[in-house]
Design an enzyme around this catalytic site. Structure first.
Site, PDB file in Angstrom:
ATOM      1  N   ASP A  87       0.909  -1.253   0.048  1.00  0.00           N
ATOM      2  CA  ASP A  87      -0.071   0.027   0.042  1.00  0.00           C
ATOM      3  C   ASP A  87       0.881   1.193  -0.023  1.00  0.00           C
ATOM      4  O   ASP A  87       1.974   1.349   0.492  1.00  0.00           O
ATOM      5  CB  ASP A  87      -0.924   0.184   1.336  1.00  0.00           C
ATOM      6  CG  ASP A  87      -0.198   0.129   2.622  1.00  0.00           C
ATOM      7  OD1 ASP A  87       0.891  -0.545   2.650  1.00  0.00           O
ATOM      8  OD2 ASP A  87      -0.728   0.929   3.631  1.00  0.00           O
ATOM      9  N   GLU A 182      -0.066  -1.687   5.427  1.00  0.00           N
ATOM     10  CA  GLU A 182       0.955  -1.213   6.500  1.00  0.00           C
ATOM     11  C   GLU A 182       0.722   0.124   7.164  1.00  0.00           C
ATOM     12  O   GLU A 182       0.983   0.313   8.176  1.00  0.00           O
ATOM     13  CB  GLU A 182       2.580  -1.211   5.871  1.00  0.00           C
ATOM     14  CG  GLU A 182       3.639  -1.086   6.991  1.00  0.00           C
ATOM     15  CD  GLU A 182       4.166   0.269   6.945  1.00  0.00           C
ATOM     16  OE1 GLU A 182       4.879   0.483   7.788  1.00  0.00           O
ATOM     17  OE2 GLU A 182       3.475   1.091   6.104  1.00  0.00           O
TER      18      GLU A 182
END
Length: 416
Positions: A87, A182
């Site tokens: 991400d 994350e």
């Protein structure tokens, strides 16, 4: 531009084209479909590079294995892993990234967007001029670049490509894991099936400037205090009404204003009142708890619990509930004399590559901060990029190349 820089650039642009921005507060992992799309793209690329046992879990955690090519009579070497996150961060900029390349940067401000007159200014970012003569990759000023963490993804893919194209480079068993979300609480690493990642130690590549090393992070927790008040009309409120907002204020007044993020630095910890949501009948107070010291971290949790007990006693008619959740740990707490070699290898690789180490006690965490709590010490080293979580993010390709060289050098040192 060197051949390695060309490959890193090509890989980065390929992965930056996938919108994989995560979303805070999602009830599911991954929080956005683009992260699974990126995992599927990487699975295809890893298969072409010779990795086996490739699997994407229901949570879009992608794992794979590059088998050892060591001779049968070679001495035993550690099994090592690398972790990168899929991400990119949401900081209220565009989710779509439009990278651009500044060829042979020669100093001065960098124009990101002529139409909107957006620049990276040397007056604000003097680190730019460390990279005169290097190619830079930037955004167009409307988004973050996403070097956090797609520079790391490109790094790992080029390193694996180098091993495939040079079979004479010896290596032991290598595992990779690409995890979602994350940026919104290390959610992906918490969904890892560690039977698919059977390593002695691992690395993340998830910090910035050339030379940065992180093996000290916060111990981190979150706390939620829920207050149920008692409603009443003002004409009959005396000795009846319990204002949940003021109950929260009673708790906040217990805190030390000098033990907050804005008054601490380095390894100093804090309790952060992150948000309060309140109305006439109920309130929720959200806190972040951080400390490098495990002892002090536990003491901060106890302080919160004691303060809640005090608030309950002061407001006996209020309903007050406390929930504390441990989020991640300090990587350093997972290190011992038997496994500290994973950190030693980082400093030895830098010495051999002529890189000056910048040992940082991170005021935050990485996926490795959680993975380390599972008995897999997972220190972190630099991507080479600057200004994460900002439209001023940029990748000097000379530094990004050094990061990839670090990955290959670590493989070499681990295999000796």
């Amino acid at each position: 531009m060197s051949k390695m820089q060309e490959r890193l650039t090509e890989r980065f642009l390929r992965y930056a084209a996938v919108n994989s921005q995560s979303v805070e507060g999602s009830p599911v992992v991954p929080s956005t479909p683009g992260q699974r799309q990126l995992a599927e793209l990487l699975q295809k690329d890893l298969s072409e590079l010779g990795l086996v046992d490739l699997e994407i879990s229901d949570y879009s955690v992608l794992t794979g294995h590059l088998p050892s090519n060591l001779p049968a009579d070679y001495h035993k070497v550690p099994t090592v892993g690398w972790v990168a996150h899929l991400d990119t961060v949401n900081v209220n900029l565009s989710a779509d990234v439009h990278p651009q390349i500044v060829k042979n940067y020669q100093g001065g401000d960098v124009l990101l967007n002529a139409e909107k007159q957006i620049y990276i200014k040397v007056s604000e970012h003097p680190e730019l001029e460390k990279y005169i003569g290097s190619d830079l990759i930037t955004s167009d000023g409307t988004s973050v670049l996403g070097a956090d963490n797609k520079a790391a993804i490109a790094n790992l893919m080029v390193a694996l490509e180098t091993l495939k194209n040079n079979p004479e480079i010896l290596h032991g068993d290598i595992y990779v894991a690409f995890v979602p979300d994350e940026e919104v609480g290390l959610c992906g690493s918490k969904k890892m099936d560690f039977s698919k990642f059977p390593v002695d130690f691992a690395y993340t590549i998830d910090c910035c400037e050339l030379g940065e090393v992180v093996y000290q992070t916060f111990n981190a927790g979150s706390a939620a205090i829920k207050v149920k008040g008692v409603t009443a009309h003002p004409m009959s409120a005396k000795n009846t009404l319990v204002n949940p907002t003021l109950v929260c204020v009673d708790f906040i007044n217990c805190l030390d204003r000098m033990q907050t993020p804005e008054h601490t630095e380095g390894t100093e910890g804090f309790i952060w009142v992150e948000s309060m949501h309140t109305n006439v009948s109920e309130a929720v107070l959200n806190l972040k708890i951080r400390d490098h010291s495990k002892i002090m971290y536990e003491a901060r949790k106890k302080f919160i619990a004691d303060a809640v007990d005090y608030v309950k006693a002061k407001n006996p008619k209020a309903g007050v509930e406390l929930k504390i959740v441990d989020v991640y740990g300090n990587i350093a707490d997972a290190l011992n004399e038997n496994n500290r070699v994973c950190v030693d290898h980082i400093f030895e690789a830098m010495r051999e590559l002529g890189i000056t180490p910048k040992d940082i006690a991170m005021r935050g965490g990485t996926d490795g901060s959680f993975i380390s709590t599972k008995g897999i010490p997972t220190p972190n080293y630099f991507t080479g990029a600057h200004n994460f979580h900002s439209y001023c993010e940029f990748m000097p390709m000379t530094a990004v190349e050094k990061s990839c060289q670090m990955t290959l050098k670590l493989i070499e040192l681990i295999t000796k």
